[in-house]
Scaffold this motif. Structure first.
Motif, PDB file in Angstrom:
ATOM      1  N   LEU A  27     -16.011 -14.652 -30.248  1.00 14.00           N
ATOM      2  CA  LEU A  27     -16.308 -15.292 -28.968  1.00 14.00           C
ATOM      3  C   LEU A  27     -17.542 -14.705 -28.298  1.00 14.00           C
ATOM      4  O   LEU A  27     -17.980 -15.217 -27.264  1.00 14.00           O
ATOM      5  N   GLY A  28     -18.093 -13.645 -28.894  1.00 15.12           N
ATOM      6  CA  GLY A  28     -19.315 -13.044 -28.392  1.00 15.12           C
ATOM      7  C   GLY A  28     -20.523 -13.516 -29.185  1.00 15.12           C
ATOM      8  O   GLY A  28     -20.982 -14.658 -29.036  1.00 15.12           O
ATOM      9  N   PRO A  29     -21.063 -12.673 -30.057  1.00 13.58           N
ATOM     10  CA  PRO A  29     -22.315 -13.031 -30.744  1.00 13.58           C
ATOM     11  C   PRO A  29     -22.214 -14.210 -31.696  1.00 13.58           C
ATOM     12  O   PRO A  29     -23.181 -14.966 -31.844  1.00 13.58           O
ATOM     13  N   ILE A  30     -21.060 -14.410 -32.358  1.00 20.14           N
ATOM     14  CA  ILE A  30     -20.974 -15.540 -33.284  1.00 20.14           C
ATOM     15  C   ILE A  30     -21.037 -16.858 -32.524  1.00 20.14           C
ATOM     16  O   ILE A  30     -21.770 -17.782 -32.909  1.00 20.14           O
ATOM     17  N   ALA A  31     -20.278 -16.973 -31.439  1.00 21.71           N
ATOM     18  CA  ALA A  31     -20.323 -18.206 -30.650  1.00 21.71           C
ATOM     19  C   ALA A  31     -21.719 -18.464 -30.092  1.00 21.71           C
ATOM     20  O   ALA A  31     -22.243 -19.583 -30.152  1.00 21.71           O
ATOM     21  N   ARG A  32     -22.361 -17.421 -29.561  1.00 24.63           N
ATOM     22  CA  ARG A  32     -23.645 -17.600 -28.890  1.00 24.63           C
ATOM     23  C   ARG A  32     -24.806 -17.764 -29.870  1.00 24.63           C
ATOM     24  O   ARG A  32     -25.647 -18.657 -29.712  1.00 24.63           O
ATOM     25  N   PHE A  33     -24.881 -16.911 -30.880  1.00 22.25           N
ATOM     26  CA  PHE A  33     -26.076 -16.868 -31.708  1.00 22.25           C
ATOM     27  C   PHE A  33     -25.944 -17.610 -33.041  1.00 22.25           C
ATOM     28  O   PHE A  33     -26.956 -18.069 -33.591  1.00 22.25           O
ATOM     29  N   VAL A  34     -24.715 -17.719 -33.561  1.00 21.70           N
ATOM     30  CA  VAL A  34     -24.526 -18.459 -34.813  1.00 21.70           C
ATOM     31  C   VAL A  34     -24.292 -19.933 -34.523  1.00 21.70           C
ATOM     32  O   VAL A  34     -25.031 -20.806 -35.004  1.00 21.70           O
ATOM     33  N   ARG A  36     -24.372 -21.353 -31.496  1.00 23.42           N
ATOM     34  CA  ARG A  36     -25.126 -21.784 -30.301  1.00 23.42           C
ATOM     35  C   ARG A  36     -24.245 -22.581 -29.337  1.00 23.42           C
ATOM     36  O   ARG A  36     -24.660 -23.582 -28.758  1.00 23.42           O
ATOM     37  N   CYS A  37     -23.028 -22.089 -29.166  1.00 18.90           N
ATOM     38  CA  CYS A  37     -22.059 -22.732 -28.277  1.00 18.90           C
ATOM     39  C   CYS A  37     -21.343 -21.628 -27.502  1.00 18.90           C
ATOM     40  O   CYS A  37     -20.253 -21.190 -27.883  1.00 18.90           O
ATOM     41  N   PRO A  38     -21.961 -21.133 -26.425  1.00 19.99           N
ATOM     42  CA  PRO A  38     -21.444 -19.958 -25.729  1.00 19.99           C
ATOM     43  C   PRO A  38     -20.024 -20.140 -25.207  1.00 19.99           C
ATOM     44  O   PRO A  38     -19.635 -21.229 -24.774  1.00 19.99           O
ATOM     45  N   THR A  39     -19.277 -19.063 -25.247  1.00 23.84           N
ATOM     46  CA  THR A  39     -17.878 -19.077 -24.816  1.00 23.84           C
ATOM     47  C   THR A  39     -17.740 -19.471 -23.351  1.00 23.84           C
ATOM     48  O   THR A  39     -16.764 -20.121 -22.969  1.00 23.84           O
ATOM     49  N   SER A  40     -18.713 -19.102 -22.525  1.00 21.76           N
ATOM     50  CA  SER A  40     -18.618 -19.423 -21.095  1.00 21.76           C
ATOM     51  C   SER A  40     -18.498 -20.929 -20.872  1.00 21.76           C
ATOM     52  O   SER A  40     -17.725 -21.381 -20.008  1.00 21.76           O
ATOM     53  N   GLY A  41     -19.232 -21.714 -21.648  1.00 23.48           N
ATOM     54  CA  GLY A  41     -19.136 -23.160 -21.517  1.00 23.48           C
ATOM     55  C   GLY A  41     -17.802 -23.699 -21.993  1.00 23.48           C
ATOM     56  O   GLY A  41     -17.262 -24.662 -21.418  1.00 23.48           O
ATOM     57  N   LEU A  42     -17.254 -23.094 -23.025  1.00 25.04           N
ATOM     58  CA  LEU A  42     -15.944 -23.519 -23.526  1.00 25.04           C
ATOM     59  C   LEU A  42     -14.850 -23.196 -22.515  1.00 25.04           C
ATOM     60  O   LEU A  42     -13.918 -23.985 -22.324  1.00 25.04           O
ATOM     61  N   VAL A  43     -14.958 -22.046 -21.853  1.00 26.67           N
ATOM     62  CA  VAL A  43     -13.981 -21.690 -20.818  1.00 26.67           C
ATOM     63  C   VAL A  43     -14.044 -22.694 -19.675  1.00 26.67           C
ATOM     64  O   VAL A  43     -13.008 -23.130 -19.145  1.00 26.67           O
ATOM     65  N   GLU A  44     -15.259 -23.078 -19.281  1.00 29.41           N
ATOM     66  CA  GLU A  44     -15.400 -24.042 -18.185  1.00 29.41           C
ATOM     67  C   GLU A  44     -14.719 -25.355 -18.524  1.00 29.41           C
ATOM     68  O   GLU A  44     -14.062 -25.960 -17.666  1.00 29.41           O
ATOM     69  N   ARG A  45     -14.826 -25.812 -19.768  1.00 30.55           N
ATOM     70  CA  ARG A  45     -14.179 -27.055 -20.177  1.00 30.55           C
ATOM     71  C   ARG A  45     -12.661 -26.893 -20.179  1.00 30.55           C
ATOM     72  O   ARG A  45     -11.929 -27.826 -19.811  1.00 30.55           O
ATOM     73  N   TYR A  46     -12.185 -25.737 -20.602  1.00 29.30           N
ATOM     74  CA  TYR A  46     -10.742 -25.467 -20.540  1.00 29.30           C
ATOM     75  C   TYR A  46     -10.246 -25.605 -19.104  1.00 29.30           C
ATOM     76  O   TYR A  46      -9.242 -26.274 -18.827  1.00 29.30           O
TER      77      TYR A  46
END
Length: 228
Positions: A27-34, A36-46
């Motif tokens: 949920l850190g570097p893999i989501a953001r850099f691999v 390109r779908c940052p966890t913060s945006g996924l939390v907002e949708r949740y």
């Protein structure tokens, strides 16, 4: 889950070691850099789509549920074929009224519902392909939603998507290892299996992932019409 089950590989590696490393790594570097779908945006949708009572299929570590904004005491059902995942998430979500169900989403679900919301979040890319088989998971969740219920989630797309080179490398490795089975998963294919079970589908691509929201479960509408 039986080792011969096609879905076994997708949940096999979720042991205590991976679950403890998942949040800071995946949920850190893999989501953001691999992806390109940052966890913060996924939390907002949740937080935007979750309602009570909620069904979470493949809850991972429970991170998204913990940050979902649901008030203490909310009724949440977590469903996963892996008992280690269920124990981990149940321990993390002590402020919620949690029901843990050990089951495979590709088979009819042993829950009654109806649920106001359900999540298939970072799950579909782990399910055994092809997409026609994965459609069973969507249909099974739709069957336990309320007529006004909502399904939401995200899934990493296959080899035809607009991946960066590092995402393609990781995608190949994860598919070879068995944690993913999504090389043939496309945006259009994912939309199609959602539309088989829901009247309205919204789907957006962020980086390597498709983010979706589906409402109007067709089975629930048919059931309500029969009851009336």
């Amino acid at each position: 889950m039986d080792r011969d089950d096609p879905a076994y590989a997708g949940q096999r590696d979720y042991n205590r070691v991976l679950l403890n490393a998942y949040d800071p790594l995946v949920l850190g570097p893999i989501a953001r850099f691999v992806w390109r779908c940052p966890t913060s945006g996924l939390v907002e949708r949740y937080r935007r789509h979750i309602r009570e009572p909620h069904l979470d299929v493949g809850p991972g570590t429970g991170y998204f549920l913990e940050h979902s904004g649901l008030p203490a005491g909310s009724r949440v059902t977590i469903l996963d074929p892996n008992p280690t995942v269920l124990r981990h998430v149940s321990g993390r979500l002590r402020d919620f009224d949690v029901t843990a169900v050990e089951a495979d989403v590709l088979k009819p679900l042993p829950v009654t519902g109806p649920f106001a919301s359900a999540a298939l979040h970072l799950v579909i890319h782990c399910l055994p392909g092809p997409l026609e088989r994965k459609a069973l998971a969507v249909a099974n969740v739709a069957a336990v939603l309320a007529p006004d219920g909502v399904l939401f989630g995200a899934s990493v797309l296959g080899s035809g998507a607009d991946h960066r080179w590092i995402a393609r490398r990781v995608l190949t490795v994860f598919n070879r290892q068995g944690g993913f089975d999504n090389l043939d998963d496309t945006e259009d294919g994912l939309r199609a299996i959602l539309e088989q079970s829901f009247e309205r589908v919204e789907l957006d691509v962020v980086g390597s992932a498709a983010l979706f929201v589906a409402t109007g479960p067709r089975v629930a509408a048919q059931r309500a019409a029969v009851a009336s």
